[in-house]
Design an enzyme around this catalytic site. Structure first.
Site, PDB file in Angstrom:
ATOM      1  N   GLY A  42       0.768  -1.247   0.000  1.00 27.88           N
ATOM      2  CA  GLY A  42       0.000   0.000   0.000  1.00 27.88           C
ATOM      3  C   GLY A  42       0.794   1.290   0.000  1.00 27.88           C
ATOM      4  CD  GLU A  97       0.482   0.639   6.626  1.00 27.17           C
ATOM      5  OE1 GLU A  97       0.706   0.626   5.406  1.00 27.17           O
ATOM      6  OE2 GLU A  97       0.282  -0.382   7.293  1.00 27.17           O
ATOM      7  CG  ASP A  98      -1.813   1.637   2.887  1.00 29.46           C
ATOM      8  OD1 ASP A  98      -1.644   1.304   4.081  1.00 29.46           O
ATOM      9  OD2 ASP A  98      -2.308   0.883   2.037  1.00 29.46           O
ATOM     10  CG  ASP A 101      -9.243   0.097   9.728  1.00 35.41           C
ATOM     11  OD1 ASP A 101      -9.935   0.878  10.391  1.00 35.41           O
ATOM     12  OD2 ASP A 101      -9.735  -0.867   9.098  1.00 35.41           O
ATOM     13  CE  LYS A 129     -10.667   3.194   6.869  1.00 33.11           C
ATOM     14  NZ  LYS A 129     -11.353   1.944   6.451  1.00 33.11           N
ATOM     15  CG  PHE A 150     -12.595   0.001   1.891  1.00 35.61           C
ATOM     16  CD1 PHE A 150     -12.004  -0.656   2.966  1.00 35.61           C
ATOM     17  CD2 PHE A 150     -12.059  -0.189   0.621  1.00 35.61           C
ATOM     18  CE1 PHE A 150     -10.907  -1.492   2.771  1.00 35.61           C
ATOM     19  CE2 PHE A 150     -10.968  -1.027   0.426  1.00 35.61           C
ATOM     20  CZ  PHE A 150     -10.392  -1.677   1.510  1.00 35.61           C
ATOM     21  CB  ILE A 151     -10.219   5.397   0.887  1.00 29.80           C
ATOM     22  CG1 ILE A 151      -9.180   4.998   1.913  1.00 29.80           C
ATOM     23  CG2 ILE A 151     -11.275   6.276   1.517  1.00 29.80           C
ATOM     24  CD1 ILE A 151      -8.403   6.156   2.369  1.00 29.80           C
ATOM     25  CG  ASP A 157      -5.460  -3.347  -2.157  1.00 28.42           C
ATOM     26  OD1 ASP A 157      -5.081  -2.895  -1.056  1.00 28.42           O
ATOM     27  OD2 ASP A 157      -5.799  -4.533  -2.322  1.00 28.42           O
ATOM     28  NE  ARG A 163      -1.781  -2.950  -4.237  1.00 23.33           N
ATOM     29  CZ  ARG A 163      -2.025  -3.080  -2.932  1.00 23.33           C
ATOM     30  NH1 ARG A 163      -2.067  -2.023  -2.153  1.00 23.33           N
ATOM     31  NH2 ARG A 163      -2.221  -4.270  -2.395  1.00 23.33           N
TER      32      ARG A 163
END
Ligand code: IMP
Ligand code: MG
Length: 173
Positions: A42, A97-98, A101, A129, A150-151, A157, A163
Site C-alpha cells: 500500500g 504506511e498507507d 485502521d 482512520k 473504505f478508500i 487497493d 492502487r
C-alpha cells in the site's frame, strides 16, 4: 464487479499534503541518520513521493506483512512475508504506511522493529482512520484523518484493484 466511487482527495491536494509532511519530517530529523521503512504494497506510491520531497539524506527499505482475516479488516494474526534488510540499530526510523485502521498491523510492526534498538521509531501514515482503532497506536505524521469509509487509489487497493489511481476515492455503498 462494478464499484461506485467518488474522489475524496484529489492528486493536487495529496501532493501538497505530502510536501508539507516531508517538510515537517525534514525539520524533525535534520542531521540524523534516517531510514524510511515502507509497508508494502500500500505505501509504495506515497513513500516514493514522500522520499523525493524529503530534504534530509535517508535510506529506504521495505517490509511486507500479511494478516489473515476477511480482507477488509485486519485479524489478530500477522506474519512477516518480507523483512527489512537494513541494520536500524541507533538510527531514526520512519515507518511509512498507507492507512492505519485498527492499528493491529502497525502495533505488530513497531514492536518487532523496537527489538532492533533503533534510536527512534516514528510513524507516518497517509490516512489515519481512528474510529476502529483497537491497538494503541498514534501516528506522528498524518496526511489525512478519515472518520469512516473504505478508500482506494494512490497505493490503496480493494482486492488489489485501483492502487495506481492518482487520486484517493471512497467506495460508495
Ligand atoms: P490495520 O490498521 O491493522 O487494521 O490495517 C491496516 C491495513 O488494512 C492497511 O495497511 C490497508 O492495507 C488495509 N486497509 C484498512 N482500511 C483500508 C481502506 O480503507 N482502504 C484500503 N485498505 C485499507
Ligand atoms: Mg497496507
Amino acid at each position: 464487479m462494478v464499484l461506485r466511487k467518488k474522489v475524496l482527495y484529489s492528486k493536487e491536494v495529496i501532493d501538497q499534503r505530502v510536501k508539507d509532511l516531508a517538510d515537517v519530517i525534514s525539520r524533525d530529523l535534520e542531521g540524523k541518520e534516517v531510514v524510511l521503512v515502507g509497508v508494502l504494497n500500500g505505501a509504495f506510491i506515497f513513500m516514493a513521493d514522500l522520499a523525493r520531497y524529503l530534504k534530509v539524506p535517508h535510506s529506504v527499505d521495505f517490509t511486507r506483512l500479511a494478516s489473515y482475516g476477511s480482507g477488509l479488516v485486519s485479524s489478530g494474526s500477522i506474519t512477516v512475508t518480507k523483512d527489512i534488510e537494513t541494520d536500524i540499530e541507533g538510527k531514526e526510523v520512519v515507518v511509512v504506511e498507507d492507512i492505519i485502521d485498527t492499528g493491529i498491523t502497525m502495533a505488530f510492526l513497531r514492536e518487532r522493529l523496537e527489538k532492533r534498538r533503533p534510536a527512534s521509531i516514528r510513524i507516518c501514515t497517509l490516512i489515519d482512520k481512528k474510529q476502529r482503532r483497537e491497538a494503541s497506536i498514534d501516528a506522528d505524521y498524518v496526511g489525512f484523518d478519515l472518520d469512516e469509509g473504505f478508500i482506494v487509489g494512490y497505493g490503496l487497493d480493494f482486492d488489489e484493484r485501483f492502487r495506481c489511481l492518482p487520486d484517493v476515492y471512497v467506495i460508495e455503498e
